[in-house]
Design a protein around this motif. Structure first.
Motif, PDB file in Angstrom:
ATOM      1  N   LYS A 111      -8.489   3.390   5.860  1.00 35.25           N
ATOM      2  CA  LYS A 111      -9.017   3.347   4.399  1.00 35.25           C
ATOM      3  C   LYS A 111      -9.851   2.074   4.202  1.00 35.25           C
ATOM      4  CE  LYS A 111      -6.148   6.517   2.258  1.00 35.25           C
ATOM      5  NZ  LYS A 111      -6.566   8.032   1.800  1.00 35.25           N
ATOM      6  N   ASN A 112     -10.054   1.369   5.320  1.00 35.47           N
ATOM      7  CA  ASN A 112     -10.598  -0.229   5.149  1.00 35.47           C
ATOM      8  C   ASN A 112     -11.944   0.233   4.857  1.00 35.47           C
ATOM      9  OD1 ASN A 112      -8.289  -1.216   5.688  1.00 35.47           O
ATOM     10  ND2 ASN A 112      -8.723  -2.140   7.679  1.00 35.47           N
ATOM     11  N   GLU A 113     -12.787  -0.435   3.785  1.00 37.98           N
ATOM     12  CA  GLU A 113     -14.141  -0.265   3.487  1.00 37.98           C
ATOM     13  C   GLU A 113     -14.776  -1.613   3.000  1.00 37.98           C
ATOM     14  OE1 GLU A 113     -15.479   2.098  -0.033  1.00 37.98           O
ATOM     15  OE2 GLU A 113     -14.960   3.523   1.337  1.00 37.98           O
ATOM     16  N   LEU A 160       0.818  -1.158  -0.009  1.00 36.16           N
ATOM     17  CA  LEU A 160       0.053  -0.076  -0.060  1.00 36.16           C
ATOM     18  C   LEU A 160       0.892   1.339   0.084  1.00 36.16           C
ATOM     19  CD1 LEU A 160      -2.353  -1.697   0.184  1.00 36.16           C
ATOM     20  CD2 LEU A 160      -3.262  -0.335   2.097  1.00 36.16           C
ATOM     21  N   ASP A 167      -7.963   5.055  -2.574  1.00 32.61           N
ATOM     22  CA  ASP A 167      -9.139   5.730  -2.384  1.00 32.61           C
ATOM     23  C   ASP A 167      -9.647   4.642  -1.000  1.00 32.61           C
ATOM     24  OD1 ASP A 167     -11.607   6.896  -2.410  1.00 32.61           O
ATOM     25  OD2 ASP A 167     -12.300   5.765  -3.925  1.00 32.61           O
ATOM     26  N   ALA A 168      -9.927   3.654  -1.096  1.00 32.71           N
ATOM     27  CA  ALA A 168     -10.193   2.680  -0.366  1.00 32.71           C
ATOM     28  C   ALA A 168      -9.590   1.201  -0.376  1.00 32.71           C
ATOM     29  CB  ALA A 168     -11.882   2.471  -0.442  1.00 32.71           C
ATOM     30  N   VAL A 169      -9.376   0.676   0.653  1.00 34.35           N
ATOM     31  CA  VAL A 169      -8.858  -0.540   0.669  1.00 34.35           C
ATOM     32  C   VAL A 169     -10.113  -1.403   0.996  1.00 34.35           C
ATOM     33  CG1 VAL A 169      -7.374  -2.170   2.239  1.00 34.35           C
ATOM     34  CG2 VAL A 169      -6.593   0.144   1.727  1.00 34.35           C
ATOM     35  N   LYS A 170     -10.191  -2.562   0.207  1.00 29.67           N
ATOM     36  CA  LYS A 170     -11.346  -3.284   0.223  1.00 29.67           C
ATOM     37  C   LYS A 170     -11.312  -4.595   0.881  1.00 29.67           C
ATOM     38  CE  LYS A 170     -14.721  -2.240  -1.382  1.00 29.67           C
ATOM     39  NZ  LYS A 170     -15.888  -1.219  -1.017  1.00 29.67           N
ATOM     40  N   HIS A 225      -2.726   1.667   7.369  1.00 26.78           N
ATOM     41  CA  HIS A 225      -3.769   2.350   6.500  1.00 26.78           C
ATOM     42  C   HIS A 225      -5.290   1.895   6.965  1.00 26.78           C
ATOM     43  CE1 HIS A 225      -0.787   3.098   3.423  1.00 26.78           C
ATOM     44  NE2 HIS A 225      -0.116   2.047   3.811  1.00 26.78           N
ATOM     45  N   ASP A 226      -5.702   1.777   8.393  1.00 32.34           N
ATOM     46  CA  ASP A 226      -6.858   1.403   8.877  1.00 32.34           C
ATOM     47  C   ASP A 226      -7.989   2.294   8.401  1.00 32.34           C
ATOM     48  OD1 ASP A 226      -5.406  -0.440  10.351  1.00 32.34           O
ATOM     49  OD2 ASP A 226      -5.887   0.190  12.190  1.00 32.34           O
TER      50      ASP A 226
END
Lengths: 416, 83
Positions: free
Chosen positions: B74-76, A93, A103-106, B71-72
């Motif tokens: 940003k978790n989705e 990352l 934008d987002a970490v899925k 990067h917590d």
């Protein structure tokens, strides 16, 4: 909601992530079929992830170990290393962030980014830059597939079609051409049951699905997801709002020689402390605790109890003790507990604790919270669970409370 | 060139969590950008320099460390299977 006429999103999906990280770390595994299994010498469980070489020989993820060995006799099984995957995820990352903001970490091996206007002219070059950065700074054995499209959903589908190591662009002008080559099961969110349901209504191909109306899709799905999917497949920049945090919990399958109530209770204490630790870290209080036990022979016992909006270890462990007292009355004699779980529910922000008019516990709560804060600080300082309330007996197999899930990538402290 | 050579500590937001893990004994600790910026030698440092100058907090080890960003935030999750 707009309908982009340019590439606006990219989706990165790492290929066989766990297995490729193992191959990157351990040179003797490179170029060989590798299957990652839950623990060492596992025989009655399944393959969590497999390498490209194993996939070429017909092995699939979530395949039984015996079956995988029958299909691919040379397969090397390696026990999972969640901490290694977590560290690889963080490093990857960071490298990707140096090329494009995330934008987002899925999940641990999937992420999405917005493509800036200057990059939209040549998205493939952006994909190649990301791949080069990973090869140069992480290693050539961790590969990813990148998809570019008008929205996240299409970008994800594009990345899946180009596996392994692809760099696929689905320009809005070319749509729906690439979609028509796919089956309904290739759409993320459509599983076997939904496919059957669609077939019942005469929708058996991608073309049929695209020809429906948004409200019809909503009715077929029984919720708004169907309508959102319609818009996503038709190139609109639609995405689901991120779900809020609803609970903290951990579950554990116990090894055969640890299936007594005593062992299960010790494991539940440890799991609860870990769940409470995470909850505190994120700034929440819990209003309810739930304990569930799955027994041999399809039986189960579960008990729940109200909590006065707390986050300290003393409060949750006292309640757990009470729940175990109730559960033991319901357990059959010589019960064999296969797996158990603890869940902290009814979350409220820790900064806004609502006092109970009938329970004057604020003074005691503050004392317990201060003690818990001190315990957390000591454990954090020494990087392990040095101090805990009551016994600390990790169940065999390790990694208790350090499970990797879609919405959760553990921190180093989750393994203590 | 690694991401640590691209970024200065000052480029990160004050609340950014930085994991500092010992390469010798594995002890991990967490620092924030704001905490590290209090040290004068780090105010203009790149992250690789910060990493080089940090050591394991165990005084019997004092080994070299590896830093990484968390990067917590940003978790989705997936909702209804949609990305």
């Amino acid at each position: 909601m707009h309908r982009p006429n340019q590439i606006e999103r990219l989706y990165i999906d790492f290929d066989g992530f766990f297995a490729s990280v193992e191959q990157q770390m351990h040179p003797h595994l490179r170029g060989k079929p590798v299957g990652v299994v839950p623990f060492k010498d596992a025989t009655h469980t399944c393959v969590i992830a497999c390498s490209r070489e194993a996939k070429l020989r017909g092995v699939k993820n979530v395949m039984n170990i015996k079956e995988a060995r029958a299909i691919c006799p040379g397969i090397i099984f390696v026990p999972q290393s969640p901490d290694l995957y977590r560290r690889a995820h963080n490093a990857l990352l960071s490298e990707i962030s140096a090329v494009i903001p995330i934008d987002a970490v899925k999940s641990i091996d999937e992420l999405t980014c917005r493509v800036s206007p200057s990059e939209r002219v040549d998205p493939r070059a952006l994909g190649l830059r990301i791949k080069k950065r990973i090869v140069d700074n992480i290693g050539p054995f961790i590969t990813c597939s990148i998809g570019f499209a008008a929205n996240r959903q299409l970008a994800k589908m594009a990345s899946k079609t180009s596996k392994p190591s692809g760099n696929m662009v689905w320009h809005p002008d070319d749509m729906p051409g690439p979609l028509l080559k796919l089956t309904l099961r290739d759409i993320p969110g459509i599983g076997a049951r939904m496919e059957q349901r669609l077939a019942h209504f005469g929708i058996t191909s991608m073309a049929c699905l695209l020809a429906t109306q948004p409200k019809h899709m909503r009715k077929l799905w029984g919720n708004v997801t169907g309508e959102r999917l319609w818009y996503a497949l038709h190139g609109y920049d639609v995405q689901t709002p991120p779900p809020g945090r609803g609970m903290y919990g951990h579950g554990r399958v116990l090894p055969p020689d640890h299936r007594t109530a005593e062992h299960a209770k010790a494991a539940s204490r440890l799991l609860l402390i870990k769940a409470a630790r995470r909850m505190r870290r994120d700034g929440w209080n819990a209003g309810r605790l739930w304990l569930w036990l799955e027994l041999m022979g399809d039986a189960s016992v579960s008990r729940g109890a109200w909590l006065p909006a707390v986050h300290d270890d003393h409060a949750v462990l006292t309640t757990l003790e009470r729940l175990w007292g109730e559960a033991k009355l319901r357990l059959p004699r010589r019960a064999r507990i296969i797996c158990l779980g603890v869940t902290l529910l009814d979350l409220t922000p820790a900064s806004e604790r609502q006092l109970d008019i009938l329970l004057n516990d604020d003074k005691q709560r503050l004392r317990c919270e201060n003690a818990t804060t001190a315990i957390d600080a000591l454990n954090r300082k020494y990087g392990r669970t040095l101090v805990s309330i009551g016994p600390w007996t990790p169940p065999p197999g390790g990694y208790a409370g350090g499970k990797i899930s879609y919405t959760r990538i553990p921190r180093a402290e989750d393994f203590w | 060139m690694s991401w640590k050579m691209d970024l200065k500590l000052g480029d990160l937001e004050a609340g950014t969590a930085i994991e500092v893990m010992c390469k010798r004994c594995g002890l991990a600790r967490y620092e924030t950008q704001a905490q590290l910026m209090k040290r004068p030698e780090f105010t203009q440092s790149y992250l690789d320099e910060v990493e080089y100058n940090l050591h394991c907090s165990n005084r019997l080890c004092r080994g070299g460390v590896r830093i990484s960003l968390i990067h917590d935030d940003k978790n989705e999750g997936f909702v209804g299977g949609m990305a």
